[in-house]
Scaffold this motif. Structure first.
Motif, PDB file in Angstrom:
ATOM      1  N   VAL A 147       0.863  -1.183   0.000  1.00 49.87           N
ATOM      2  CA  VAL A 147       0.000   0.000   0.000  1.00 49.87           C
ATOM      3  C   VAL A 147       0.895   1.227   0.000  1.00 49.87           C
ATOM      4  CG1 VAL A 147      -1.776   1.249   1.261  1.00 49.87           C
ATOM      5  CG2 VAL A 147      -1.791  -1.243   1.257  1.00 49.87           C
ATOM      6  N   LEU A 148       0.655   2.124  -0.952  1.00 50.66           N
ATOM      7  CA  LEU A 148       1.444   3.338  -1.116  1.00 50.66           C
ATOM      8  C   LEU A 148       0.576   4.557  -0.824  1.00 50.66           C
ATOM      9  CD1 LEU A 148       3.094   2.220  -4.449  1.00 50.66           C
ATOM     10  CD2 LEU A 148       4.135   2.179  -2.194  1.00 50.66           C
ATOM     11  N   PRO A 149       1.164   5.731  -0.652  1.00 47.33           N
ATOM     12  CA  PRO A 149       0.356   6.932  -0.398  1.00 47.33           C
ATOM     13  C   PRO A 149      -0.543   7.290  -1.584  1.00 47.33           C
ATOM     14  CG  PRO A 149       2.669   7.322   0.100  1.00 47.33           C
ATOM     15  CD  PRO A 149       2.593   5.995  -0.561  1.00 47.33           C
ATOM     16  N   ASP A 150      -1.564   8.105  -1.311  1.00 45.16           N
ATOM     17  CA  ASP A 150      -2.475   8.651  -2.321  1.00 45.16           C
ATOM     18  C   ASP A 150      -3.267   7.578  -3.060  1.00 45.16           C
ATOM     19  OD1 ASP A 150      -1.690  11.239  -1.725  1.00 45.16           O
ATOM     20  OD2 ASP A 150      -0.058  11.191  -3.170  1.00 45.16           O
ATOM     21  N   SER A 151      -3.778   6.599  -2.353  1.00 47.19           N
ATOM     22  CA  SER A 151      -4.613   5.540  -2.928  1.00 47.19           C
ATOM     23  C   SER A 151      -3.910   4.762  -4.028  1.00 47.19           C
ATOM     24  CB  SER A 151      -5.923   6.115  -3.468  1.00 47.19           C
ATOM     25  OG  SER A 151      -6.656   6.714  -2.446  1.00 47.19           O
ATOM     26  N   MET A 152      -2.604   4.586  -3.893  1.00 44.87           N
ATOM     27  CA  MET A 152      -1.831   3.806  -4.859  1.00 44.87           C
ATOM     28  C   MET A 152      -1.477   2.465  -4.230  1.00 44.87           C
ATOM     29  SD  MET A 152      -1.276   5.775  -7.582  1.00 44.87           S
ATOM     30  CE  MET A 152       0.249   5.399  -8.358  1.00 44.87           C
ATOM     31  N   TYR A 153      -1.402   1.441  -5.066  1.00 47.92           N
ATOM     32  CA  TYR A 153      -1.129   0.086  -4.602  1.00 47.92           C
ATOM     33  C   TYR A 153      -0.211  -0.607  -5.590  1.00 47.92           C
ATOM     34  CZ  TYR A 153      -5.326   1.158  -1.975  1.00 47.92           C
ATOM     35  OH  TYR A 153      -6.254   1.773  -1.171  1.00 47.92           O
ATOM     36  N   ARG A 154       0.639  -1.493  -5.072  1.00 45.78           N
ATOM     37  CA  ARG A 154       1.426  -2.360  -5.935  1.00 45.78           C
ATOM     38  C   ARG A 154       0.722  -3.710  -5.937  1.00 45.78           C
ATOM     39  NH1 ARG A 154       5.522  -0.871  -8.196  1.00 45.78           N
ATOM     40  NH2 ARG A 154       6.086   0.658  -6.636  1.00 45.78           N
ATOM     41  N   VAL A 155       0.412  -4.205  -7.130  1.00 44.78           N
ATOM     42  CA  VAL A 155      -0.384  -5.417  -7.284  1.00 44.78           C
ATOM     43  C   VAL A 155       0.428  -6.454  -8.043  1.00 44.78           C
ATOM     44  CG1 VAL A 155      -2.489  -6.380  -8.273  1.00 44.78           C
ATOM     45  CG2 VAL A 155      -2.532  -4.111  -7.249  1.00 44.78           C
ATOM     46  N   LYS A 156       0.468  -7.674  -7.516  1.00 52.07           N
ATOM     47  CA  LYS A 156       1.085  -8.815  -8.200  1.00 52.07           C
ATOM     48  C   LYS A 156      -0.023  -9.552  -8.930  1.00 52.07           C
ATOM     49  CE  LYS A 156       4.443 -12.044  -8.418  1.00 52.07           C
ATOM     50  NZ  LYS A 156       5.741 -11.830  -8.968  1.00 52.07           N
ATOM     51  N   LEU A 157       0.028  -9.535 -10.253  1.00 47.89           N
ATOM     52  CA  LEU A 157      -1.023 -10.143 -11.058  1.00 47.89           C
ATOM     53  C   LEU A 157      -0.864 -11.661 -11.094  1.00 47.89           C
ATOM     54  CD1 LEU A 157      -0.994  -7.614 -14.008  1.00 47.89           C
ATOM     55  CD2 LEU A 157      -2.497  -7.628 -12.025  1.00 47.89           C
ATOM     56  N   ASP A 158      -1.921 -12.336 -11.499  1.00 48.67           N
ATOM     57  CA  ASP A 158      -1.902 -13.797 -11.566  1.00 48.67           C
ATOM     58  C   ASP A 158      -0.926 -14.317 -12.611  1.00 48.67           C
ATOM     59  OD1 ASP A 158      -3.737 -13.885  -9.553  1.00 48.67           O
ATOM     60  OD2 ASP A 158      -5.462 -14.265 -10.858  1.00 48.67           O
ATOM     61  N   ASN A 159      -0.566 -13.489 -13.595  1.00 42.60           N
ATOM     62  CA  ASN A 159       0.409 -13.908 -14.608  1.00 42.60           C
ATOM     63  C   ASN A 159       1.838 -13.495 -14.234  1.00 42.60           C
ATOM     64  OD1 ASN A 159       0.257 -11.181 -14.999  1.00 42.60           O
ATOM     65  ND2 ASN A 159      -0.450 -11.278 -17.109  1.00 42.60           N
ATOM     66  N   ASP A 160       2.077 -13.254 -12.943  1.00 41.39           N
ATOM     67  CA  ASP A 160       3.388 -12.946 -12.352  1.00 41.39           C
ATOM     68  C   ASP A 160       3.981 -11.611 -12.787  1.00 41.39           C
ATOM     69  OD1 ASP A 160       3.441 -15.211 -10.785  1.00 41.39           O
ATOM     70  OD2 ASP A 160       4.388 -16.422 -12.349  1.00 41.39           O
ATOM     71  N   HIS A 161       3.173 -10.681 -13.265  1.00 41.78           N
ATOM     72  CA  HIS A 161       3.632  -9.327 -13.544  1.00 41.78           C
ATOM     73  C   HIS A 161       3.270  -8.426 -12.368  1.00 41.78           C
ATOM     74  CE1 HIS A 161       4.878 -10.052 -17.621  1.00 41.78           C
ATOM     75  NE2 HIS A 161       3.698 -10.580 -17.928  1.00 41.78           N
ATOM     76  N   ASP A 162       4.038  -7.344 -12.195  1.00 45.02           N
ATOM     77  CA  ASP A 162       3.738  -6.349 -11.170  1.00 45.02           C
ATOM     78  C   ASP A 162       3.148  -5.118 -11.831  1.00 45.02           C
ATOM     79  OD1 ASP A 162       4.581  -7.710  -8.899  1.00 45.02           O
ATOM     80  OD2 ASP A 162       6.663  -7.150  -9.242  1.00 45.02           O
ATOM     81  N   ALA A 163       2.209  -4.469 -11.143  1.00 46.59           N
ATOM     82  CA  ALA A 163       1.579  -3.271 -11.683  1.00 46.59           C
ATOM     83  C   ALA A 163       1.394  -2.260 -10.562  1.00 46.59           C
ATOM     84  CB  ALA A 163       0.233  -3.606 -12.306  1.00 46.59           C
ATOM     85  N   LEU A 164       1.514  -0.995 -10.912  1.00 48.90           N
ATOM     86  CA  LEU A 164       1.232   0.104 -10.003  1.00 48.90           C
ATOM     87  C   LEU A 164      -0.197   0.545 -10.275  1.00 48.90           C
ATOM     88  CD1 LEU A 164       2.466   1.983  -7.889  1.00 48.90           C
ATOM     89  CD2 LEU A 164       3.070   3.515  -9.745  1.00 48.90           C
ATOM     90  N   CYS A 165      -1.061   0.453  -9.262  1.00 48.86           N
ATOM     91  CA  CYS A 165      -2.487   0.686  -9.481  1.00 48.86           C
ATOM     92  C   CYS A 165      -3.014   1.761  -8.545  1.00 48.86           C
ATOM     93  CB  CYS A 165      -3.270  -0.606  -9.250  1.00 48.86           C
ATOM     94  SG  CYS A 165      -2.776  -1.935 -10.333  1.00 48.86           S
ATOM     95  N   VAL A 166      -4.091   2.376  -8.986  1.00 50.13           N
ATOM     96  CA  VAL A 166      -4.775   3.399  -8.211  1.00 50.13           C
ATOM     97  C   VAL A 166      -6.211   2.921  -7.981  1.00 50.13           C
ATOM     98  CG1 VAL A 166      -5.484   4.718 -10.230  1.00 50.13           C
ATOM     99  CG2 VAL A 166      -5.192   5.874  -8.070  1.00 50.13           C
ATOM    100  N   ALA A 167      -6.790   3.288  -6.853  1.00 49.81           N
ATOM    101  CA  ALA A 167      -8.182   2.925  -6.581  1.00 49.81           C
ATOM    102  C   ALA A 167      -9.096   3.768  -7.457  1.00 49.81           C
ATOM    103  CB  ALA A 167      -8.511   3.146  -5.106  1.00 49.81           C
ATOM    104  N   SER A 168     -10.140   3.162  -7.999  1.00 45.95           N
ATOM    105  CA  SER A 168     -11.057   3.890  -8.871  1.00 45.95           C
ATOM    106  C   SER A 168     -11.865   4.898  -8.057  1.00 45.95           C
ATOM    107  CB  SER A 168     -11.995   2.918  -9.583  1.00 45.95           C
ATOM    108  OG  SER A 168     -12.865   2.313  -8.658  1.00 45.95           O
TER     109      SER A 168
END
Length: 72
Positions: free
Chosen positions: A16-37
């Protein structure tokens, strides 16, 4: 770009990162930087480490996404 041009993927929140940002590990083993809608922010849906989420990506940048659903 219309709403049907998005790519959906499932994953797990790893950080969990500041400003509603998240680091997500996808099911296909990639990482993504995501924001809450905006709908998740408006309804005060909390996302914590370990939650399973659904992420939407633009076809132009697959490293940044938007969390649209938190699975229970």
């Amino acid at each position: 770009m219309s709403k049907k041009d998005v790519i959906r993927a499932r994953g797990e929140v790893t950080e969990v990162l500041p400003d509603s940002m998240y680091r997500v590990k996808l099911d296909n083993d990639h990482d993504a930087l995501c924001v809450a809608s905006g709908r998740m922010r408006k309804n005060f849906i909390r996302v914590v480490v370990g939650d399973r989420v659904v992420v939407e990506f633009s076809p132009y940048d697959l490293t940044r996404g938007r969390i649209v659903y938190r699975e229970t």
